[in-house]
Write a protein that holds these residues in place. Structure first.
Motif, PDB file in Angstrom:
ATOM      1  N   GLU A   1     -11.863   2.875  -0.013  1.00 17.44           N
ATOM      2  CA  GLU A   1     -11.636   1.512  -0.517  1.00 17.44           C
ATOM      3  C   GLU A   1     -10.321   1.388  -1.284  1.00 17.44           C
ATOM      4  OE1 GLU A   1     -13.592  -0.944  -4.150  1.00 17.44           O
ATOM      5  OE2 GLU A   1     -15.030  -0.196  -2.664  1.00 17.44           O
ATOM      6  N   LYS A   2     -10.000   2.414  -2.074  1.00 18.95           N
ATOM      7  CA  LYS A   2      -8.769   2.372  -2.869  1.00 18.95           C
ATOM      8  C   LYS A   2      -7.528   2.396  -1.983  1.00 18.95           C
ATOM      9  CE  LYS A   2      -7.741   3.789  -7.334  1.00 18.95           C
ATOM     10  NZ  LYS A   2      -7.751   4.632  -8.497  1.00 18.95           N
ATOM     11  N   PHE A   3      -7.498   3.299  -1.016  1.00 23.60           N
ATOM     12  CA  PHE A   3      -6.351   3.358  -0.106  1.00 23.60           C
ATOM     13  C   PHE A   3      -6.257   2.083   0.724  1.00 23.60           C
ATOM     14  CE2 PHE A   3      -6.297   8.302   0.087  1.00 23.60           C
ATOM     15  CZ  PHE A   3      -5.647   8.349  -1.134  1.00 23.60           C
ATOM     16  N   ASP A   4      -7.405   1.505   1.091  1.00 20.85           N
ATOM     17  CA  ASP A   4      -7.407   0.250   1.847  1.00 20.85           C
ATOM     18  C   ASP A   4      -6.771  -0.870   1.023  1.00 20.85           C
ATOM     19  OD1 ASP A   4      -8.268  -1.222   4.309  1.00 20.85           O
ATOM     20  OD2 ASP A   4      -9.468  -2.335   2.836  1.00 20.85           O
TER      21      ASP A   4
ATOM     22  N   ASN B   1      -9.734  -4.796  -8.188  1.00 17.84           N
ATOM     23  CA  ASN B   1     -11.156  -4.426  -8.110  1.00 17.84           C
ATOM     24  C   ASN B   1     -11.354  -3.003  -7.594  1.00 17.84           C
ATOM     25  OD1 ASN B   1     -12.044  -6.865  -9.124  1.00 17.84           O
ATOM     26  ND2 ASN B   1     -12.428  -7.763  -7.110  1.00 17.84           N
ATOM     27  N   ALA B   2     -10.360  -2.481  -6.851  1.00 20.71           N
ATOM     28  CA  ALA B   2     -10.439  -1.105  -6.346  1.00 20.71           C
ATOM     29  C   ALA B   2     -10.111  -0.080  -7.437  1.00 20.71           C
ATOM     30  CB  ALA B   2      -9.502  -0.930  -5.152  1.00 20.71           C
ATOM     31  N   GLY B   3      -9.704  -0.568  -8.622  1.00 21.41           N
ATOM     32  CA  GLY B   3      -9.462   0.344  -9.727  1.00 21.41           C
ATOM     33  C   GLY B   3      -8.007   0.507 -10.125  1.00 21.41           C
ATOM     34  N   TYR B   4      -7.132  -0.234  -9.495  1.00 21.19           N
ATOM     35  CA  TYR B   4      -5.714  -0.151  -9.858  1.00 21.19           C
ATOM     36  C   TYR B   4      -5.411  -1.081 -11.025  1.00 21.19           C
ATOM     37  CZ  TYR B   4      -4.785   2.550  -5.630  1.00 21.19           C
ATOM     38  OH  TYR B   4      -4.761   3.520  -4.669  1.00 21.19           O
ATOM     39  N   SER B   5      -4.301  -0.801 -11.706  1.00 17.55           N
ATOM     40  CA  SER B   5      -3.900  -1.570 -12.887  1.00 17.55           C
ATOM     41  C   SER B   5      -2.592  -2.314 -12.625  1.00 17.55           C
ATOM     42  CB  SER B   5      -3.694  -0.621 -14.065  1.00 17.55           C
ATOM     43  OG  SER B   5      -2.554   0.202 -13.831  1.00 17.55           O
ATOM     44  N   LYS B   6      -2.219  -3.152 -13.585  1.00 18.30           N
ATOM     45  CA  LYS B   6      -0.922  -3.838 -13.499  1.00 18.30           C
ATOM     46  C   LYS B   6       0.218  -2.821 -13.552  1.00 18.30           C
ATOM     47  CE  LYS B   6      -2.584  -8.184 -15.373  1.00 18.30           C
ATOM     48  NZ  LYS B   6      -2.613  -9.088 -16.542  1.00 18.30           N
ATOM     49  N   GLY B   7       0.047  -1.776 -14.328  1.00 18.60           N
ATOM     50  CA  GLY B   7       1.062  -0.724 -14.396  1.00 18.60           C
ATOM     51  C   GLY B   7       1.247  -0.018 -13.066  1.00 18.60           C
TER      52      GLY B   7
ATOM     53  N   LEU C   1      -4.699  -0.500  -1.473  1.00 20.11           N
ATOM     54  CA  LEU C   1      -3.296  -0.137  -1.688  1.00 20.11           C
ATOM     55  C   LEU C   1      -2.445  -0.476  -0.477  1.00 20.11           C
ATOM     56  CD1 LEU C   1      -1.061   1.205  -3.369  1.00 20.11           C
ATOM     57  CD2 LEU C   1      -1.855   3.421  -2.458  1.00 20.11           C
ATOM     58  N   VAL C   2      -2.898  -0.104   0.711  1.00 18.36           N
ATOM     59  CA  VAL C   2      -2.101  -0.369   1.910  1.00 18.36           C
ATOM     60  C   VAL C   2      -1.960  -1.883   2.125  1.00 18.36           C
ATOM     61  CG1 VAL C   2      -3.912  -0.287   3.701  1.00 18.36           C
ATOM     62  CG2 VAL C   2      -1.595   0.481   4.237  1.00 18.36           C
ATOM     63  N   LYS C   3      -2.990  -2.630   1.803  1.00 20.62           N
ATOM     64  CA  LYS C   3      -2.932  -4.086   1.982  1.00 20.62           C
ATOM     65  C   LYS C   3      -1.971  -4.732   0.990  1.00 20.62           C
ATOM     66  CE  LYS C   3      -7.200  -4.619   4.460  1.00 20.62           C
ATOM     67  NZ  LYS C   3      -8.613  -4.456   4.425  1.00 20.62           N
ATOM     68  N   VAL C   4      -1.970  -4.276  -0.253  1.00 19.82           N
ATOM     69  CA  VAL C   4      -1.050  -4.867  -1.224  1.00 19.82           C
ATOM     70  C   VAL C   4       0.391  -4.462  -0.904  1.00 19.82           C
ATOM     71  CG1 VAL C   4      -0.986  -3.177  -3.152  1.00 19.82           C
ATOM     72  CG2 VAL C   4      -0.963  -5.624  -3.622  1.00 19.82           C
ATOM     73  N   ALA C   5       0.621  -3.218  -0.499  1.00 23.71           N
ATOM     74  CA  ALA C   5       1.978  -2.777  -0.147  1.00 23.71           C
ATOM     75  C   ALA C   5       2.491  -3.526   1.086  1.00 23.71           C
ATOM     76  CB  ALA C   5       2.003  -1.270   0.095  1.00 23.71           C
ATOM     77  N   LYS C   6       1.617  -3.753   2.052  1.00 22.33           N
ATOM     78  CA  LYS C   6       1.995  -4.529   3.244  1.00 22.33           C
ATOM     79  C   LYS C   6       2.376  -5.949   2.847  1.00 22.33           C
ATOM     80  CE  LYS C   6       0.074  -6.325   7.569  1.00 22.33           C
ATOM     81  NZ  LYS C   6      -1.120  -6.410   8.407  1.00 22.33           N
ATOM     82  N   ALA C   7       1.558  -6.579   2.009  1.00 19.98           N
ATOM     83  CA  ALA C   7       1.830  -7.956   1.589  1.00 19.98           C
ATOM     84  C   ALA C   7       3.138  -8.038   0.799  1.00 19.98           C
ATOM     85  CB  ALA C   7       0.664  -8.489   0.760  1.00 19.98           C
ATOM     86  N   ILE C   8       3.375  -7.088  -0.096  1.00 16.35           N
ATOM     87  CA  ILE C   8       4.622  -7.066  -0.870  1.00 16.35           C
ATOM     88  C   ILE C   8       5.813  -6.998   0.071  1.00 16.35           C
ATOM     89  CG2 ILE C   8       6.035  -5.615  -2.398  1.00 16.35           C
ATOM     90  CD1 ILE C   8       3.362  -4.900  -3.856  1.00 16.35           C
TER      91      ILE C   8
END
Length: 182
Positions: A108-111, A137-143, A113-120
């Motif tokens: 879920e976390k890598f999913d 929600n996958a556990g990543y932060s603003k940092g 991450l890949v989606k946010v990096a693709k969108a960026i």
């Protein structure tokens, strides 16, 4: 089209010659794209400092970003290099193809991450609320999001350099995949 040759050690500055020697010791060769950066007397050192700076991202997370950004930007050199590096970091061929397609079915976390990096990458930094919410929600932060943006920038630099120069790929060539669309 202007032809770009890969600079040899003798054709670069003394500072870059030292970096070439260090790369040779650490990696076993000077990757062609790094050698190409050495057309500039200062860019290779600056780039390597940026690329190797501290980050909250793991090596695997960086490869998630490297693969999707390179796919979006259509950089065959970086796709080839990061397919090899991705395997060295524990990804299977099937997982690498999933990441290049913009998803990851078993984590879920890598999913997220890949989606946010693709969108960026596709949207030049603009990410819809649902993708961001999923990322957090996958556990990543603003940092960590800031570190993702820096990792995207790192890969864009190399993607653009190869897309412009079209220097020879010195890694096993990555399997063809449709270019990722928005």
């Amino acid at each position: 089209m202007t032809n770009f040759n890969i600079p040899t050690r003798e054709e670069v500055s003394s500072n870059n010659q030292e970096i070439f020697d260090n790369l040779e010791k650490a990696v076993g060769f000077v990757p062609n794209l790094y050698a190409t950066i050495a057309y500039s007397d200062t860019a290779l050192e600056s780039y390597l400092q940026f690329q190797n700076a501290k980050t909250s991202l793991s090596k695997k997370e960086k490869e998630v970003i490297n693969l999707i950004v390179s796919q979006v930007n259509g950089c065959n050199y970086c796709l080839s290099a990061h397919t090899t590096i991705g395997k060295m970091n524990g990804f299977t061929d099937e997982q690498i193809l999933e990441l290049r397609q913009g998803y990851f079915s078993t984590n879920e976390k890598f999913d997220a991450l890949v989606k946010v990096a693709k969108a960026i990458t596709i949207n030049k930094g603009k990410v819809d609320d649902a993708t961001l919410e999923n990322y957090f929600n996958a556990g990543y932060s603003k940092g960590t999001l800031v570190d993702v943006i820096l990792a995207v920038g790192d890969k864009v630099i190399m993607n653009y350099l190869h897309n412009l120069t079209q220097i020879d790929i010195d890694f096993p060539v990555a399997q063809e995949l449709e270019t990722v669309q928005a």
